[in-house]
Design an enzyme around this catalytic site. Structure first.
Site, mmCIF file in Angstrom:
data_model
loop_
_atom_site.group_PDB
_atom_site.id
_atom_site.type_symbol
_atom_site.label_atom_id
_atom_site.label_comp_id
_atom_site.label_asym_id
_atom_site.label_seq_id
_atom_site.Cartn_x
_atom_site.Cartn_y
_atom_site.Cartn_z
ATOM 1 N N ASN A 173 -12.978 5.253 24.226
ATOM 2 C CA ASN A 173 -13.568 3.975 24.609
ATOM 3 C C ASN A 173 -15.001 3.864 24.083
ATOM 4 O O ASN A 173 -15.660 4.873 23.904
ATOM 5 C CB ASN A 173 -13.573 3.839 26.142
ATOM 6 C CG ASN A 173 -12.215 3.477 26.683
ATOM 7 O OD1 ASN A 173 -11.478 2.723 26.075
ATOM 8 N ND2 ASN A 173 -11.865 4.029 27.839
ATOM 9 N N CYS B 295 -4.125 3.022 24.899
ATOM 10 C CA CYS B 295 -4.661 3.060 26.253
ATOM 11 C C CYS B 295 -3.502 3.025 27.216
ATOM 12 O O CYS B 295 -2.615 2.181 27.095
ATOM 13 C CB CYS B 295 -5.583 1.864 26.481
ATOM 14 S SG CYS B 295 -6.241 1.739 28.155
ATOM 15 N N HIS B 296 -3.497 3.925 28.198
ATOM 16 C CA HIS B 296 -2.330 4.003 29.073
ATOM 17 C C HIS B 296 -2.290 2.904 30.142
ATOM 18 O O HIS B 296 -1.372 2.852 30.953
ATOM 19 C CB HIS B 296 -2.236 5.388 29.734
ATOM 20 C CG HIS B 296 -3.426 5.752 30.563
ATOM 21 N ND1 HIS B 296 -4.290 6.740 30.207
ATOM 22 C CD2 HIS B 296 -3.887 5.258 31.717
ATOM 23 C CE1 HIS B 296 -5.243 6.855 31.109
ATOM 24 N NE2 HIS B 296 -5.017 5.960 32.040
ATOM 25 N N HIS C 294 -8.022 -3.484 28.111
ATOM 26 C CA HIS C 294 -8.565 -3.546 29.466
ATOM 27 C C HIS C 294 -8.575 -4.957 30.043
ATOM 28 O O HIS C 294 -8.948 -5.145 31.190
ATOM 29 C CB HIS C 294 -9.978 -2.938 29.545
ATOM 30 C CG HIS C 294 -9.970 -1.440 29.518
ATOM 31 N ND1 HIS C 294 -11.093 -0.702 29.803
ATOM 32 C CD2 HIS C 294 -8.995 -0.541 29.241
ATOM 33 C CE1 HIS C 294 -10.804 0.593 29.700
ATOM 34 N NE2 HIS C 294 -9.532 0.701 29.359
#
Length: 432
Positions: free
Chosen positions: A148, A169-170, A199
């Protein structure tokens, strides 16, 4: 021998997940797992951990640690990136404490916001150094970025680094399971469509046997909001804007101008917002490490079950040509038509021997695209600052950040940025 290089391999727990997954994947047997980190002690820890895992699991992968980055990369087919430039002390502390002096509070500070901007500014030059090495010694490698701020770094590697990059990204794969578990809804047979930006991607569709599940989700979420719980921010966004987003409430709270406000202090308790959450996690993790180290590094019977991280599934799909679907961060080549083409977006992607193939989404609902653009503005100005080395673009990025702009005057934002630049010292390049 094919090669998977892991940069930032001193992150032992994450190396166990991603490389442990690789060691448990039949199609990746016989690969060299090349480990690189600037912290030689942590590098050695990860090497020992993986050797124990190889012994207990019977993998035929070869484990090799490198102190020369270029040699670690040489000939790699896949490069996995999981670095953190500056670490908790001093850089994360700086990212939180200086804004706090101006009355600007944060929760995680690793994506957008003032903390995300400065994490980007100190990380982008390092990533471009990686890119130069990759172009020289493994130009055909696929770069799997886990670091990130995801959208900006993935954008930079593709746009300025000249390296094939997908950001992973999980939050995508856990979005529906966590939501449904919290609401007590059966997950079996559910179909979901998620797209947006990292996100802040959106659960656009969620159905079972052709039935839209959103009405029931919203009904149960409204009941949950009557009592405190740990996902109140996302439920509030869903109630007001109509859709659920991928990343947790502690992250989401600082991506918008609505939740962390000095003139509305009651919102912190009302929405259960954990201020200074990331520093708190860092301190706890540092405190736990020695105990964890004994369990991971010196455990000759160490075992591993394949995790939900995408990396091994991507490599397996490419090696076997058996398709696999991921949520990937890629450049917006007309994929989401009401977001800027210069942006990095998070969309469903098909993976097979042809590589990462993103899917077309079209227009997001207009209110969701508008929310995404508020974060994209800051992302693109941060990239402009990093590439041009013009300090004015740092100010622009900060003044366009939703949370920062909602709390501070323009003069205070400029002053805060100057203080952060000075405090970072050698962690940042020179800005004009």
């Amino acid at each position: 021998m094919s090669k998977i290089t892991f940069i930032g391999a001193g992150s032992t727990v994450f190396a166990k997940n991603v490389l442990g997954d690789s060691m448990a994947t039949p199609a990746l047997q016989g690969f060299e797992l090349a480990l690189y980190d600037i912290d030689t002690r942590r590098l050695s820890d990860s090497e020992n951990m993986l050797l124990n895992l190889k012994q207990s699991g019977g993998s035929t992968c070869e484990i090799k640690a490198y102190t020369d980055r270029k040699e670690a990369l040489r000939g790699a087919k896949y490069v996995i990136n999981a670095i953190q430039v500056g670490g908790y002390d001093p850089c994360t502390i700086t990212d939180f404490e200086i804004p706090k002096k101006y009355g600007l509070r944060q929760t995680i500070a690793d994506t957008v916001g003032i903390g995300g901007i400065f994490r980007n500014l100190r990380t982008i030059p390092v990533m471009l150094d990686f890119a130069a090495d990759i172009r020289e010694v493994c130009p055909d490698a696929l770069f799997l970025n886990y670091t990130n701020p995801m959208a900006v770094l993935t954008n930079v590697m593709n746009t300025y680094g000249g390296v094939r990059t997908v950001g992973l990204c999980h939050s995508v794969q856990v979005c529906v399971p966590h939501l449904f578990e919290h609401l007590g809804i059966e997950q079996e047979g559910v179909q979901a469509k998620i797209a947006g930006i990292n996100h802040m991607a959106w659960l656009l569709e969620v159905t079972k046997d052709g039935k839209d599940l959103y009405p029931e989700i919203k009904r149960r979420a409204a009941e949950k909001q009557k009592e405190p719980h740990n996902d109140m921010v996302r439920y509030e966004i869903m109630q007001k804007f109509g859709y659920y987003n991928t990343e947790s409430s502690e992250h989401t709270a600082e991506y918008h101008p609505y939740f962390i406000k000095r003139n509305y202090p009651e919102l912190i308790d009302r929405f259960q917002i954990p201020l200074d959450e990331y520093p708190r996690r860092c301190v706890e993790q540092i405190g736990r490490w020695e105990h964890m180290r004994e369990e991971l590094v010196n455990n000759r019977n160490l075992e591993h079950e394949r995790s939900h991280e995408y990396a091994s599934y991507i490599m397996e799909a490419i090696e076997t040509n058996i398709p696999y679907k991921i949520g990937g961060n890629v450049m917006n080549t007309g994929l989401i038509t009401n977001l800027p083409r210069e942006a990095c977006v998070e969309v469903p992607c098909l993976v097979d021997r042809s590589g990462i193939q993103p899917t077309y989404i079209g227009n997001l609902p207009p209110q969701l695209a508008a929310l995404n653009r508020t974060n994209i503005n800051t992302q693109l100005l941060t990239i402009e600052a990093a590439i041009t080395r013009k300090k004015e673009h740092i100010y622009h990025a900060a003044m366009l950040d939703p949370h920062t702009a909602a709390e501070l005057s323009m003069d205070d934002i400029v002053s805060m940025c100057d203080d952060l630049i000075a405090a970072h010292g050698d962690w940042l390049p020179d800005y004009n």
